[in-house]
Scaffold this motif. Structure first.
Motif, mmCIF file in Angstrom:
data_model
loop_
_atom_site.group_PDB
_atom_site.id
_atom_site.type_symbol
_atom_site.label_atom_id
_atom_site.label_comp_id
_atom_site.label_asym_id
_atom_site.label_seq_id
_atom_site.Cartn_x
_atom_site.Cartn_y
_atom_site.Cartn_z
ATOM 1 N N VAL A 143 0.836 -1.205 0.000
ATOM 2 C CA VAL A 143 0.000 0.000 0.000
ATOM 3 C C VAL A 143 0.864 1.246 0.000
ATOM 4 O O VAL A 143 0.576 2.237 -0.683
ATOM 5 C CB VAL A 143 -1.000 -0.017 1.179
ATOM 6 N N LYS A 144 1.979 1.207 0.704
ATOM 7 C CA LYS A 144 2.876 2.369 0.751
ATOM 8 C C LYS A 144 3.454 2.673 -0.637
ATOM 9 O O LYS A 144 3.463 3.824 -1.081
ATOM 10 C CB LYS A 144 4.009 2.077 1.745
ATOM 11 N N GLN A 145 3.890 1.627 -1.339
ATOM 12 C CA GLN A 145 4.472 1.846 -2.665
ATOM 13 C C GLN A 145 3.435 2.376 -3.650
ATOM 14 O O GLN A 145 3.717 3.267 -4.448
ATOM 15 C CB GLN A 145 5.073 0.539 -3.195
ATOM 16 N N ARG A 146 2.228 1.835 -3.561
ATOM 17 C CA ARG A 146 1.191 2.274 -4.495
ATOM 18 C C ARG A 146 0.819 3.731 -4.227
ATOM 19 O O ARG A 146 0.642 4.529 -5.146
ATOM 20 C CB ARG A 146 -0.045 1.377 -4.353
ATOM 21 N N TRP A 147 0.702 4.079 -2.960
ATOM 22 C CA TRP A 147 0.351 5.444 -2.573
ATOM 23 C C TRP A 147 1.439 6.416 -3.010
ATOM 24 O O TRP A 147 1.179 7.453 -3.618
ATOM 25 C CB TRP A 147 0.126 5.501 -1.063
ATOM 26 N N HIS A 148 2.680 6.083 -2.721
ATOM 27 C CA HIS A 148 3.775 6.995 -3.052
ATOM 28 C C HIS A 148 3.972 7.098 -4.569
ATOM 29 O O HIS A 148 4.336 8.159 -5.075
ATOM 30 C CB HIS A 148 5.056 6.577 -2.342
ATOM 31 N N ALA A 149 3.705 6.025 -5.282
ATOM 32 C CA ALA A 149 3.801 6.084 -6.749
ATOM 33 C C ALA A 149 2.770 7.061 -7.302
ATOM 34 O O ALA A 149 3.051 7.836 -8.228
ATOM 35 C CB ALA A 149 3.583 4.694 -7.348
ATOM 36 N N TRP A 150 1.580 7.043 -6.712
ATOM 37 C CA TRP A 150 0.538 7.974 -7.166
ATOM 38 C C TRP A 150 0.907 9.412 -6.814
ATOM 39 O O TRP A 150 0.803 10.313 -7.655
ATOM 40 C CB TRP A 150 -0.817 7.591 -6.549
ATOM 41 N N ILE A 151 1.364 9.638 -5.591
ATOM 42 C CA ILE A 151 1.763 10.990 -5.193
ATOM 43 C C ILE A 151 2.877 11.505 -6.112
ATOM 44 O O ILE A 151 2.815 12.625 -6.623
ATOM 45 C CB ILE A 151 2.225 11.019 -3.708
ATOM 46 N N ASP A 152 3.896 10.671 -6.340
ATOM 47 C CA ASP A 152 5.064 11.123 -7.113
ATOM 48 C C ASP A 152 4.732 11.356 -8.581
ATOM 49 O O ASP A 152 5.182 12.334 -9.181
ATOM 50 C CB ASP A 152 6.192 10.087 -7.028
ATOM 51 N N SER A 153 3.955 10.467 -9.177
ATOM 52 C CA SER A 153 3.774 10.564 -10.637
ATOM 53 C C SER A 153 2.499 11.295 -11.023
ATOM 54 O O SER A 153 2.419 11.833 -12.126
ATOM 55 C CB SER A 153 3.795 9.164 -11.267
ATOM 56 N N ALA A 154 1.492 11.326 -10.145
ATOM 57 C CA ALA A 154 0.217 11.940 -10.539
ATOM 58 C C ALA A 154 -0.091 13.233 -9.798
ATOM 59 O O ALA A 154 -0.807 14.086 -10.318
ATOM 60 C CB ALA A 154 -0.929 10.939 -10.338
ATOM 61 N N VAL A 155 0.410 13.388 -8.583
ATOM 62 C CA VAL A 155 0.039 14.544 -7.754
ATOM 63 C C VAL A 155 1.121 15.623 -7.744
ATOM 64 O O VAL A 155 0.803 16.823 -7.768
ATOM 65 C CB VAL A 155 -0.278 14.096 -6.305
ATOM 66 N N ASP A 156 2.368 15.226 -7.694
ATOM 67 C CA ASP A 156 3.456 16.200 -7.608
ATOM 68 C C ASP A 156 3.444 17.132 -8.826
ATOM 69 O O ASP A 156 3.274 16.687 -9.954
ATOM 70 C CB ASP A 156 4.791 15.450 -7.526
ATOM 71 N N HIS A 157 3.599 18.424 -8.584
ATOM 72 C CA HIS A 157 3.592 19.442 -9.639
ATOM 73 C C HIS A 157 2.281 19.477 -10.414
ATOM 74 O O HIS A 157 2.268 19.517 -11.646
ATOM 75 C CB HIS A 157 4.781 19.276 -10.586
ATOM 76 N N THR A 158 1.172 19.464 -9.685
ATOM 77 C CA THR A 158 -0.127 19.639 -10.330
ATOM 78 C C THR A 158 -0.726 20.973 -9.919
ATOM 79 O O THR A 158 -0.369 21.561 -8.902
ATOM 80 C CB THR A 158 -1.109 18.512 -9.936
ATOM 81 N N LEU A 159 -1.657 21.413 -10.767
ATOM 82 C CA LEU A 159 -2.436 22.625 -10.500
ATOM 83 C C LEU A 159 -3.844 22.191 -10.102
ATOM 84 O O LEU A 159 -4.468 21.394 -10.807
ATOM 85 C CB LEU A 159 -2.472 23.499 -11.762
ATOM 86 N N HIS A 160 -4.317 22.700 -8.971
ATOM 87 C CA HIS A 160 -5.618 22.283 -8.445
ATOM 88 C C HIS A 160 -6.652 23.386 -8.693
ATOM 89 O O HIS A 160 -6.452 24.528 -8.262
ATOM 90 C CB HIS A 160 -5.512 22.002 -6.940
ATOM 91 N N LEU A 161 -7.726 23.022 -9.394
ATOM 92 C CA LEU A 161 -8.747 24.010 -9.754
ATOM 93 C C LEU A 161 -10.141 23.461 -9.480
ATOM 94 O O LEU A 161 -10.379 22.244 -9.592
ATOM 95 C CB LEU A 161 -8.647 24.357 -11.246
#
Ligand SMILES: [Zn+2]
Length: 173
Positions: free
Chosen positions: A58-76
């Motif tokens: 679960v930790k790897q899956r969560w961190h993979a999502w944060i790193d590749s999908a969430v980091d450097h995003t614009l929230h609108l």
């Protein structure tokens, strides 16, 4: 039973229109830390391994999502007119825009994180429940969404929106 926590850092930007805070209406960024706390659904100490074996999963899956999908995003917000700009002029950037039902506050982000992590855990049938999601927006400002105060069943997010889905999505384009 011992709870498990892990923390990840990411950069993001957002702007808040409905909140009517003049300072927050211009796009601006934060370097944030998200800490999640999981409760195992069964006792694992005094077993042979004395550890919650799927914790790494679960930790790897969560961190993979944060790193590749969430980091450097614009929230609108889904109603933000900036979305029309990106649709017309820079459609490729839509992949890096996280959309929200309402203003993209840290409170809303923490609730979305809670739902997404719960979806990952359910999809993998892992023996955990999410107890708490904590976002440190600045060193002096932290938002906490916990199971005691947040009920996914009654939270008002429409069915099928991206936080419910156990995939890498951050929007519903
Ligand atoms: Zn902000």
């Amino acid at each position: 039973m011992a709870a498990l926590e892990f923390t990840r850092r990411y950069a993001m930007a957002h702007r808040l229109l409905a909140t009517k805070s003049p300072k927050c209406a211009i796009p601006h960024g934060h370097n944030e830390f998200v800490t999640v706390r999981l409760d195992p659904t069964s006792c694992f100490v005094f077993s042979e391994t004395n550890s919650a074996a799927p914790f790494d999963t679960v930790k790897q899956r969560w961190h993979a999502w944060i790193d590749s999908a969430v980091d450097h995003t614009l929230h609108l917000a889904e109603t933000d007119p900036l979305l029309d700009y990106f649709r017309q002029h820079e459609p490729k950037q839509l992949a890096q825009i996280m959309t929200f039902q309402g203003d993209p506050t840290t409170e809303a982000l923490a609730a979305c994180f809670f739902l997404k992590l719960s979806a990952f855990i359910a999809a993998d049938a892992l023996p955990f429940t999410v107890r708490e999601v904590r976002i440190e927006e600045t060193p002096t400002n932290t938002v906490i969404v916990s199971r005691e105060s947040f009920d996914p069943a009654t939270c008002g997010l429409r069915a099928g929106a991206w936080p419910w889905r156990a995939d890498m999505s951050i929007n519903d384009f």
